[in-house]
Design a protein around this motif. Structure first.
Motif, PDB file in Angstrom:
ATOM      1  N   GLY A 167       0.877  -1.255   0.065  1.00 46.96           N
ATOM      2  CA  GLY A 167      -0.076  -0.053  -0.004  1.00 46.96           C
ATOM      3  C   GLY A 167       0.905   1.449   0.052  1.00 46.96           C
ATOM      4  N   TYR A 168       0.548   2.316  -0.821  1.00 47.56           N
ATOM      5  CA  TYR A 168       1.258   3.378  -1.075  1.00 47.56           C
ATOM      6  C   TYR A 168       0.431   4.746  -0.708  1.00 47.56           C
ATOM      7  CZ  TYR A 168       3.840  -0.375  -2.965  1.00 47.56           C
ATOM      8  OH  TYR A 168       4.504  -1.591  -3.201  1.00 47.56           O
ATOM      9  N   ALA A 169      -0.537   4.507   0.197  1.00 51.94           N
ATOM     10  CA  ALA A 169      -1.298   5.595   0.244  1.00 51.94           C
ATOM     11  C   ALA A 169      -1.828   5.845   1.610  1.00 51.94           C
ATOM     12  CB  ALA A 169      -2.660   5.886  -0.622  1.00 51.94           C
ATOM     13  N   GLY A 170      -0.879   5.578   2.439  1.00 55.30           N
ATOM     14  CA  GLY A 170      -1.225   5.692   4.101  1.00 55.30           C
ATOM     15  C   GLY A 170      -1.679   4.195   4.490  1.00 55.30           C
ATOM     16  N   ARG A 171      -2.295   4.422   5.646  1.00 59.45           N
ATOM     17  CA  ARG A 171      -2.855   3.020   6.242  1.00 59.45           C
ATOM     18  C   ARG A 171      -4.402   2.711   5.841  1.00 59.45           C
ATOM     19  NH1 ARG A 171       1.037   0.733   9.446  1.00 59.45           N
ATOM     20  NH2 ARG A 171      -0.408   0.389  11.289  1.00 59.45           N
ATOM     21  N   SER A 172      -4.659   1.545   6.368  1.00 62.66           N
ATOM     22  CA  SER A 172      -5.894   0.943   6.300  1.00 62.66           C
ATOM     23  C   SER A 172      -6.954   1.884   6.363  1.00 62.66           C
ATOM     24  CB  SER A 172      -6.094  -0.234   6.633  1.00 62.66           C
ATOM     25  OG  SER A 172      -7.338  -0.839   6.641  1.00 62.66           O
ATOM     26  N   ILE A 173      -8.146   1.906   5.728  1.00 59.48           N
ATOM     27  CA  ILE A 173      -9.360   2.428   6.091  1.00 59.48           C
ATOM     28  C   ILE A 173     -10.316   1.714   6.580  1.00 59.48           C
ATOM     29  CG2 ILE A 173      -9.342   4.246   4.223  1.00 59.48           C
ATOM     30  CD1 ILE A 173     -11.624   2.832   2.898  1.00 59.48           C
ATOM     31  N   PHE A 174      -9.923   0.214   6.736  1.00 53.64           N
ATOM     32  CA  PHE A 174     -10.830  -0.700   7.333  1.00 53.64           C
ATOM     33  C   PHE A 174     -10.365  -1.128   9.074  1.00 53.64           C
ATOM     34  CE2 PHE A 174     -11.181  -1.151   2.813  1.00 53.64           C
ATOM     35  CZ  PHE A 174     -12.417  -1.439   2.527  1.00 53.64           C
ATOM     36  N   TYR A 175      -9.116  -1.124   9.138  1.00 53.06           N
ATOM     37  CA  TYR A 175      -8.730  -1.630  10.418  1.00 53.06           C
ATOM     38  C   TYR A 175      -7.665  -0.705  10.975  1.00 53.06           C
ATOM     39  CZ  TYR A 175     -10.084  -5.734   7.573  1.00 53.06           C
ATOM     40  OH  TYR A 175     -10.741  -6.348   6.570  1.00 53.06           O
ATOM     41  N   ARG A 176      -7.651  -0.903  12.632  1.00 50.53           N
ATOM     42  CA  ARG A 176      -6.411  -0.308  13.100  1.00 50.53           C
ATOM     43  C   ARG A 176      -6.389  -1.127  14.517  1.00 50.53           C
ATOM     44  NH1 ARG A 176      -7.550   5.369  13.093  1.00 50.53           N
ATOM     45  NH2 ARG A 176      -7.344   4.819  11.046  1.00 50.53           N
ATOM     46  N   LYS A 405       4.558   7.503  -6.359  1.00 54.31           N
ATOM     47  CA  LYS A 405       5.421   8.570  -6.313  1.00 54.31           C
ATOM     48  C   LYS A 405       5.577   9.026  -7.748  1.00 54.31           C
ATOM     49  CE  LYS A 405       7.318   8.170  -2.047  1.00 54.31           C
ATOM     50  NZ  LYS A 405       7.801   6.968  -1.150  1.00 54.31           N
ATOM     51  N   HIS A 406       5.653   7.788  -8.541  1.00 53.89           N
ATOM     52  CA  HIS A 406       5.940   8.286  -9.963  1.00 53.89           C
ATOM     53  C   HIS A 406       4.482   8.125 -10.627  1.00 53.89           C
ATOM     54  CE1 HIS A 406      10.295   7.212 -10.263  1.00 53.89           C
ATOM     55  NE2 HIS A 406      10.004   7.100  -8.999  1.00 53.89           N
ATOM     56  N   LEU A 407       4.191   8.825 -11.832  1.00 58.50           N
ATOM     57  CA  LEU A 407       3.146   8.870 -12.483  1.00 58.50           C
ATOM     58  C   LEU A 407       3.079   7.457 -13.435  1.00 58.50           C
ATOM     59  CD1 LEU A 407       0.425  10.308 -13.206  1.00 58.50           C
ATOM     60  CD2 LEU A 407       1.556  11.495 -14.973  1.00 58.50           C
ATOM     61  N   SER A 451      -6.259  -2.968  -4.872  1.00 62.96           N
ATOM     62  CA  SER A 451      -6.340  -1.638  -4.456  1.00 62.96           C
ATOM     63  C   SER A 451      -5.189  -0.666  -4.393  1.00 62.96           C
ATOM     64  CB  SER A 451      -7.568  -1.569  -3.532  1.00 62.96           C
ATOM     65  OG  SER A 451      -7.794  -0.030  -3.289  1.00 62.96           O
ATOM     66  N   ASN A 452      -5.475   0.422  -4.849  1.00 67.13           N
ATOM     67  CA  ASN A 452      -4.492   1.302  -4.566  1.00 67.13           C
ATOM     68  C   ASN A 452      -4.680   2.470  -3.512  1.00 67.13           C
ATOM     69  OD1 ASN A 452      -6.034   3.013  -6.013  1.00 67.13           O
ATOM     70  ND2 ASN A 452      -4.528   3.786  -7.418  1.00 67.13           N
ATOM     71  N   ILE A 453      -5.628   2.249  -2.707  1.00 71.95           N
ATOM     72  CA  ILE A 453      -6.212   3.131  -1.671  1.00 71.95           C
ATOM     73  C   ILE A 453      -5.638   3.123  -0.156  1.00 71.95           C
ATOM     74  CG2 ILE A 453      -8.042   3.929  -3.100  1.00 71.95           C
ATOM     75  CD1 ILE A 453      -9.017   2.928   0.127  1.00 71.95           C
ATOM     76  N   GLY A 454      -5.462   4.121   0.511  1.00 74.83           N
ATOM     77  CA  GLY A 454      -5.200   4.116   1.976  1.00 74.83           C
ATOM     78  C   GLY A 454      -5.796   5.190   2.498  1.00 74.83           C
ATOM     79  N   ASP A 455      -5.609   5.531   3.788  1.00 71.34           N
ATOM     80  CA  ASP A 455      -6.185   6.604   4.483  1.00 71.34           C
ATOM     81  C   ASP A 455      -5.557   8.209   3.993  1.00 71.34           C
ATOM     82  OD1 ASP A 455      -3.936   6.707   5.981  1.00 71.34           O
ATOM     83  OD2 ASP A 455      -4.879   6.205   7.941  1.00 71.34           O
ATOM     84  N   ASP A 456      -4.847   8.087   3.201  1.00 69.40           N
ATOM     85  CA  ASP A 456      -4.426   9.345   2.788  1.00 69.40           C
ATOM     86  C   ASP A 456      -5.519  10.407   2.436  1.00 69.40           C
ATOM     87  OD1 ASP A 456      -1.795   8.819   3.063  1.00 69.40           O
ATOM     88  OD2 ASP A 456      -1.195   8.930   0.995  1.00 69.40           O
ATOM     89  N   GLN A 457      -5.407  11.469   2.569  1.00 70.29           N
ATOM     90  CA  GLN A 457      -6.631  12.402   2.404  1.00 70.29           C
ATOM     91  C   GLN A 457      -7.125  12.324   0.995  1.00 70.29           C
ATOM     92  OE1 GLN A 457      -8.005  13.672   4.814  1.00 70.29           O
ATOM     93  NE2 GLN A 457      -9.733  14.571   3.826  1.00 70.29           N
ATOM     94  N   ASN A 458      -6.098  12.116   0.177  1.00 68.29           N
ATOM     95  CA  ASN A 458      -6.643  12.077  -1.322  1.00 68.29           C
ATOM     96  C   ASN A 458      -6.547  10.463  -1.720  1.00 68.29           C
ATOM     97  OD1 ASN A 458      -4.160  11.159  -2.022  1.00 68.29           O
ATOM     98  ND2 ASN A 458      -3.425  12.718  -3.048  1.00 68.29           N
ATOM     99  N   TRP A 459      -6.923   9.801  -1.102  1.00 62.61           N
ATOM    100  CA  TRP A 459      -7.181   8.299  -1.244  1.00 62.61           C
ATOM    101  C   TRP A 459      -5.770   7.502  -1.771  1.00 62.61           C
ATOM    102  CZ3 TRP A 459     -11.554   6.170   0.655  1.00 62.61           C
ATOM    103  CH2 TRP A 459     -12.571   7.232   0.727  1.00 62.61           C
ATOM    104  N   THR A 460      -5.126   7.960  -2.828  1.00 61.19           N
ATOM    105  CA  THR A 460      -4.342   7.349  -3.465  1.00 61.19           C
ATOM    106  C   THR A 460      -2.777   7.837  -3.316  1.00 61.19           C
ATOM    107  OG1 THR A 460      -5.032   8.615  -5.519  1.00 61.19           O
ATOM    108  CG2 THR A 460      -5.936   6.416  -5.322  1.00 61.19           C
ATOM    109  N   GLY A 461      -2.354   8.724  -2.391  1.00 62.19           N
ATOM    110  CA  GLY A 461      -1.328   9.233  -2.345  1.00 62.19           C
ATOM    111  C   GLY A 461      -0.743  10.343  -3.590  1.00 62.19           C
ATOM    112  N   HIS A 462      -0.766   9.857  -4.604  1.00 59.55           N
ATOM    113  CA  HIS A 462      -0.602  10.565  -5.866  1.00 59.55           C
ATOM    114  C   HIS A 462      -2.039  10.695  -6.361  1.00 59.55           C
ATOM    115  CE1 HIS A 462       1.046  12.129  -9.676  1.00 59.55           C
ATOM    116  NE2 HIS A 462       2.106  11.637  -9.475  1.00 59.55           N
ATOM    117  N   LEU A 463      -2.306  12.097  -6.464  1.00 60.00           N
ATOM    118  CA  LEU A 463      -3.607  12.244  -6.876  1.00 60.00           C
ATOM    119  C   LEU A 463      -4.028  11.846  -8.235  1.00 60.00           C
ATOM    120  CD1 LEU A 463      -5.968  14.616  -5.641  1.00 60.00           C
ATOM    121  CD2 LEU A 463      -5.127  15.525  -7.948  1.00 60.00           C
ATOM    122  N   LEU A 464      -3.054  11.959  -9.005  1.00 59.61           N
ATOM    123  CA  LEU A 464      -3.300  11.487 -10.414  1.00 59.61           C
ATOM    124  C   LEU A 464      -3.360   9.745 -10.635  1.00 59.61           C
ATOM    125  CD1 LEU A 464      -1.159  13.587 -12.607  1.00 59.61           C
ATOM    126  CD2 LEU A 464      -3.426  14.063 -11.849  1.00 59.61           C
TER     127      LEU A 464
END
Ligand code: GCW
Length: 685
Positions: A167-176, A405-407, A451-464
């Motif tokens: 995962g490259y966009a923060g922590r899980s939105i499901f578990y802690r 981090k790379h597009l 999936s490429n999402i995590g708890d980063d505010q924009n879901w995917t780390g790299h917005l694009l």
């Protein structure tokens, strides 16, 4: 500051007065029939989105159909629809399909949305909102849509400690901290995003099932699983769990997990019954077995059909599915031994079992024979199996493609995969036709992606990188949609319809896969990443390891000989004429040359360049083009809000720096190995 949280569901008031008036005529009244929960979701989404766009409260009513407006309903309980649209067309509408048609009624504009299932209704509503967001008029619509794949699935690789494998966009939105999170609103927003692009299934935990996650199928954790599942159900997604094949031993107190043991079979049946008591619409199990040290049927001398069928029998009375992954290979190889070939493994393991799996089993096959590299041939299992349900597995999370981090816009890569002609039933048997189940008349089929999402505010780390999630959904719905069209849709929904913005961003997206490929591992050979975390260059990172991932570069040449004539014979897993194309040094496409052949550095490619000069050229160009992405983005500074502009700029700058590192590490390595100079004499460190 805008964070990007709304992603492509970012609604803003319509700016054109004329269009606003046009939309308001329709949304003055929306007739619908109350139905299943998903119907309510659909109406909520419509009121929310259209409410913002039209700056009016959407008036919902369930009777008194007259005047202008929108009529929404399921074919079977909205009899007026039949009069309007005709029985014939409605009769042929597939499950989850829908119609959207503009009609005039006594001089007044009306729009009709008709679907066969509540899911179809929800998809129709999101489609309508997409049209409005891309500022299209509603008076000439005549749309008939349906999904080409029955299963359109997302795989979460989330662990209950809150980490996400790859995962490259923060922590899980499901578990802690080994529990489910207590705030479910983020999960709901995720369900909205997924449903809006037609996803209808999700597995909630990592396929590497550790101790805590093994308990997800127990009475202790099932209530929480059920709560999560209900959020997804409201958006038309069925929930699946990854299971631990050794569960009967690990948590069931049995001495064995042998799939043919009566006690083991009874244990799984009992668990399946319990799961369905908690979650009546539970989807089924996703299984990684006998792979990378995970337990499986091999321990008991059984094969994968025995293992999968045992689970299938437990789920069958409830309509559940077993999704069995084919990522099975020897991960304890010796690099000196050139006989074994990891690329062969999936085909060698599974083709002998073709036809021996139950009807409610699907084999989930990674797109390539190795592991989500920037370039691989298509797995020959597609076409190699004809009597087994199959699913394509893609990776949205960018493990080997720059880790968000790379597009790297992946629909470009995925399109090549799904369009690939396997020739399994003669010319024109594409991967898309095989996985949909159409080619071989299979009962189940579809596609899954990590999936490429995590708890980063924009879901995917790299917005694009949101474009990859969006694009996956759209392609899983219909693999014929082009990657350009998807890029345009996404850009328009996310950043608005200004031409300069859409043109610039679309071109950046569409160039990005080729840019990333050009400064990383050359000509299809793959890997060359740092071990374990897989970020950044290390040419020999996986060269002397046990994982079966080699490029065999020495002072004479590079590449893996996978020909039938003198190599591992992998090429023969493809039917004619793909076999001959890959087998032949002359015909093998340049971009896969080193996947199939070991050649001297002076070998001339079809492009006319030597292999070594190709390596130098692409790495200089690649790093320059990465720099160019920064410049292109900068032209949008005044056109995009600061919050989102900055986020992307930061990532692109980091990419440009890192691309230089890739360039230098790779060029230096090959200058040293080959002793051949760059003909353009550029600096090599
Ligand atoms: O590529 C490998 C990944 C592992 C992953 C595995 C798999 C979930 O590096 O992290 O494990 O593939 O697909 O099972």
């Amino acid at each position: 500051k805008e964070s990007g949280y709304e992603a492509w569901l970012r609604y803003r008031p319509c700016e054109s007065e004329e269009l606003l008036g046009h939309y308001r005529k329709y949304f003055n009244r929306v007739w619908f029939r109350q139905g299943l929960e998903i119907m309510r979701t659909a109406m909520q989404e419509l009121s929310h989105g259209a409410g913002i766009i039209t700056r009016c409260t959407v008036r919902l009513c369930d009777e008194g159909w007259q005047g202008a407006g929108i009529a929404i309903g399921l074919i079977d309980d909205f009899s007026e629809l039949k009069d309007l649209l005709g029985n014939e067309i409605l009769g042929t509408l597939p499950e989850d399909g829908y119609l959207m048609r503009s009609i005039e009624h006594e001089g007044l504009p009306r729009l009709v949305l008709a679907a066969r299932s509540a899911n179809g209704m929800l998809y129709a509503v999101f489609h309508l909102l997409r049209l409005m967001k891309s500022v299209q008029r509603l008076d000439r619509l005549n749309i008939a849509e349906h999904p080409r794949n029955a299963l359109r699935m997302i795989n979460q690789w989330d662990n209950m400690d809150g980490s996400i494998e790859r995962g490259y966009a923060g922590r899980s939105i499901f578990y802690r901290d080994d529990e489910f999170v207590s705030d479910w609103s983020r999960i709901r927003d995720y369900a909205r995003l997924l449903a809006s692009v037609g996803i209808n299934a999700i597995s909630l935990n990592n396929v590497n099932v550790h101790e805590r996650e093994t308990l997800l199928i127990t009475d202790e954790l099932l209530p929480k699983v059920a709560q999560t599942a209900s959020i997804f159900s409201a958006y038309g997604l069925r929930t699946y769990l990854s299971i631990n094949f050794a569960s009967p031993r690990q948590i069931g107190g049995l001495p064995t997990a042998d799939p043919l043991d009566e006690g083991v079979r009874a244990w799984w049946k009992e668990r399946a019954d319990a799961i369905y008591r908690h979650i009546p619409d539970f989807g089924g199990f996703l299984v990684k077995a006998d792979s990378e040290f995970r337990p499986g049927p091999y321990t008991y001398g059984r094969n994968h059909a025995d293992g999968a069928n045992m689970l299938a029998d437990a789920l069958e009375p409830h309509g559940g599915l077993v999704i069995w992954r084919c990522f099975v290979y020897d991960c304890l190889q010796d690099w000196r031994d050139r006989k074994p070939d990891r690329a062969r493994a999936a085909y060698d393991h599974y083709t002998p079992l073709d036809g021996r799996f139950r009807e409610n089993v699907l084999l989930q096959i990674k797109n390539g024979p190795m592991d989500f590299q920037v370039r691989e041939p298509v797995s020959p299992l597609f076409g190699g199996l004809s009597k087994t349900n199959q699913m394509l597995e893609l990776q949205i999370t960018q493990e080997y493609t720059g880790q968000q981090k790379h597009l790297c816009y992946l629909p470009s890569q995925w399109k090549e995969i799904v369009d690939f002609d396997t020739f399994a039933l003669g010319e024109g048997t594409s991967v898309a036709q095989i996985v949909s189940g159409k080619a071989f008349g299979r009962r189940h089929g579809g596609v899954a992606a990590v999936s490429n999402i995590g708890d980063d505010q924009n879901w995917t780390g790299h917005l694009l990188a949101q474009a990859n999630l969006y694009g996956y959904g759209r392609l899983s719905w219909n693999m014929e949609i082009g990657e350009e069209e998807i890029a345009w849709e996404w850009t328009c929904l996310t950043f608005g319809k200004k031409e300069k913005v859409t043109d610039t961003i679309c071109c950046m997206l569409l160039d990005s896969w080729s840019i990333y490929e050009s400064y990383t591992a050359p000509l299809g050979v793959g890997w060359m990443v740092q071990p374990n975390h897989h970020y950044g260059p290390s040419v020999d990172g996986y060269e002397y390891s046990k994982w079966g991932t080699y490029h065999f570069a020495d002072c004479h040449g590079i590449g893996v000989n996978r020909t039938l004539l003198t190599g591992t014979g992998y090429s023969a897993q493809y039917p004619s004429p793909q076999f001959e194309r890959y087998e032949s040094l002359q015909d093998c496409p340049d971009e896969l040359l080193l996947f199939f052949h070991h050649v001297p550095y002076t070998h001339r490619l079809q492009s006319g360049k030597t292999v070594i000069q190709h390596i130098y050229d692409t790495h200089y160009e690649g790093a320059e083009r990465a720099e160019g992405l920064v410049e292109r983005w900068k032209t949008l500074e005044d056109d995009i809000d600061e919050g989102r502009y900055r986020q992307v700029l930061d990532r692109l700058q980091e990419q440009a720096e890192h691309a230089k590192e890739w360039r230098d590490v790779i060029n230096t390595y090959f200058l040293r190995k080959s002793g051949i100079q760059d003909i353009h004499k550029r600096p090599i460190y």
